[in-house]
Scaffold this active site. Sequence first.
Site, mmCIF file in Angstrom:
data_model
loop_
_atom_site.group_PDB
_atom_site.id
_atom_site.type_symbol
_atom_site.label_atom_id
_atom_site.label_comp_id
_atom_site.label_asym_id
_atom_site.label_seq_id
_atom_site.Cartn_x
_atom_site.Cartn_y
_atom_site.Cartn_z
ATOM 1 N N CYS A 159 0.856 -1.193 0.000
ATOM 2 C CA CYS A 159 0.000 0.000 0.000
ATOM 3 C C CYS A 159 0.888 1.237 0.000
ATOM 4 C CB CYS A 159 -0.897 -0.032 1.243
ATOM 5 S SG CYS A 159 -1.984 1.395 1.369
ATOM 6 N N CYS A 166 -3.582 15.499 2.049
ATOM 7 C CA CYS A 166 -4.574 15.458 0.967
ATOM 8 C C CYS A 166 -5.483 16.672 1.102
ATOM 9 C CB CYS A 166 -5.403 14.174 1.046
ATOM 10 S SG CYS A 166 -6.646 14.047 -0.264
ATOM 11 N N CYS A 170 -11.995 14.668 3.269
ATOM 12 C CA CYS A 170 -13.086 13.772 3.683
ATOM 13 C C CYS A 170 -13.142 13.783 5.216
ATOM 14 C CB CYS A 170 -12.841 12.363 3.146
ATOM 15 S SG CYS A 170 -12.713 12.329 1.341
ATOM 16 N N CYS A 173 -11.386 10.992 7.543
ATOM 17 C CA CYS A 173 -10.045 10.548 7.144
ATOM 18 C C CYS A 173 -8.974 11.402 7.825
ATOM 19 C CB CYS A 173 -9.920 10.654 5.620
ATOM 20 S SG CYS A 173 -8.243 10.360 5.018
ATOM 21 N N CYS A 393 -4.638 0.395 7.004
ATOM 22 C CA CYS A 393 -4.754 1.292 5.865
ATOM 23 C C CYS A 393 -5.810 2.356 6.159
ATOM 24 C CB CYS A 393 -5.119 0.506 4.614
ATOM 25 S SG CYS A 393 -4.238 1.061 3.179
#
Length: 416
Positions: A159, A166, A170, A173, A393
């Site tokens: 991964c 980012c 969201c 997250c 993850c």
Amino acid sequence: MAIPQSAKGDKPNLLGMTLPEMTAWFAAIGEKPFRAKQVFRWIHHFGVDDFAAMTDLAKSLREKLPQFAVIAPPKLMTEQASKDGTRKWLLDVGTGNGIEVVYIPEGDIPAGAKVKATDGAEAKAEGESGVVWADDESEAPVAGKQVPERQTRYRGTLCISSQVGCALDCTFCSTGKQGFNRNLTGAEIIGQLWWANRAMGRDPKGERLISNVVMMGMGEPLANFDEVTRAMDIMLDDHGYGLSRRRVTLSTSGVVPNLKRLKERCPVALAVSLHAPNDKLRDVLVPINQKYPLAELLATIRDYLEAAPRDFVTFEYVMLDGVNDSAQHAHELVKLVGDLPCKFNLIPWNPFPGAPYGRSSNNAIHRFRGILQAAGFVVTVRKTRGDDIDAACGQLAGQVVDKSQRTTVRLKQVAA
Ligand code: SAH
Ligand code: SF4
């Protein structure tokens, strides 16, 4: 052809060049094009970052190359091995920023197998059951069966990240909450695979242990299109990592225009972070939905599948207690996707400090899965792996509270 430069901007970094780019670069310094293939293989096949070790090049060329180029992977800070076989590397990408790379073994780890980390730490596997996102059913482990060959085929999924932070924000997250720091370069993206591959090595049959790559770490890959596709070119190149397009999965929250470009440029296996069955809820959880709503996203996915190496899309759906996990949501989801070829991956939410959510109960996840299955869909529930090394993850950005300092603090913590 724009040849990628090294971070310092002086000499180009060969690590991040595709084979055609490297071929053009060799021509530009007056060397034969086939030299590019040799160097490319040394870097990616054999994990070499020292020109002097490239023994089939003429000595004069080995001495010339360092004057014109570097092979500069991100710096390896730490490596950890979990007792379930998960491994994690922390890489320094400069200015205090760290990215985590996670290897998740596919299927059963042979009981008693030794999982060795390069820092000398060793853990003994206990023969735990497999991870569910080995989304290649033909290779999924068969419960209770210990196929002798599997014992040497200790393979799995890596991964990797595409950005530091980012921008898409969201609400569930931790990377999104961190905010956007910068795009990773192609060299930094492929550098994650380079390091992990070097550390993992090959099985006794000479096969690489990293059989799949998923872009599900930090960042939105389609928001860093050029560098991500450049890195994917290297992953797919037979002289690079030789992965087939179906073994490289790009996960996106739905940057529609770039999904259209991906179809033309490099259609790999696709995962889409859906997380809600209607625009009203998705607008909140995945704010980019306000720009590219569900109808547009689903139409684009349908179109993408014409070129994709798999004939389905994997929908990721994070399970948030009391938010998106009711029976009604599941029925709405069935209606929304209709006959679109897809499978679902339900992800129990990984908590992080300050987040306004809770993880759905097992009962709620079970009920949700049951409704989708009854409608004929294949559904997996992602297992949390590597808990003991904090490698789940979607949780890759760590646990630092302050937005601007989180990765900086993390590196300091590691160094201490
Ligand atoms: N930006 C891309 C890829 C990185 S995120 C995307 O959004 O698809 C990889 C997956 O982890 C996504 O499905 C994302 O929604 C999920 N995720 C993010 N935070 C999470 C959390 N705290 N718990 C569980 N899954 C999470
Ligand atoms: Fe970015 Fe993906 Fe996290 Fe959304 S879920 S903030 S797109 S990394």
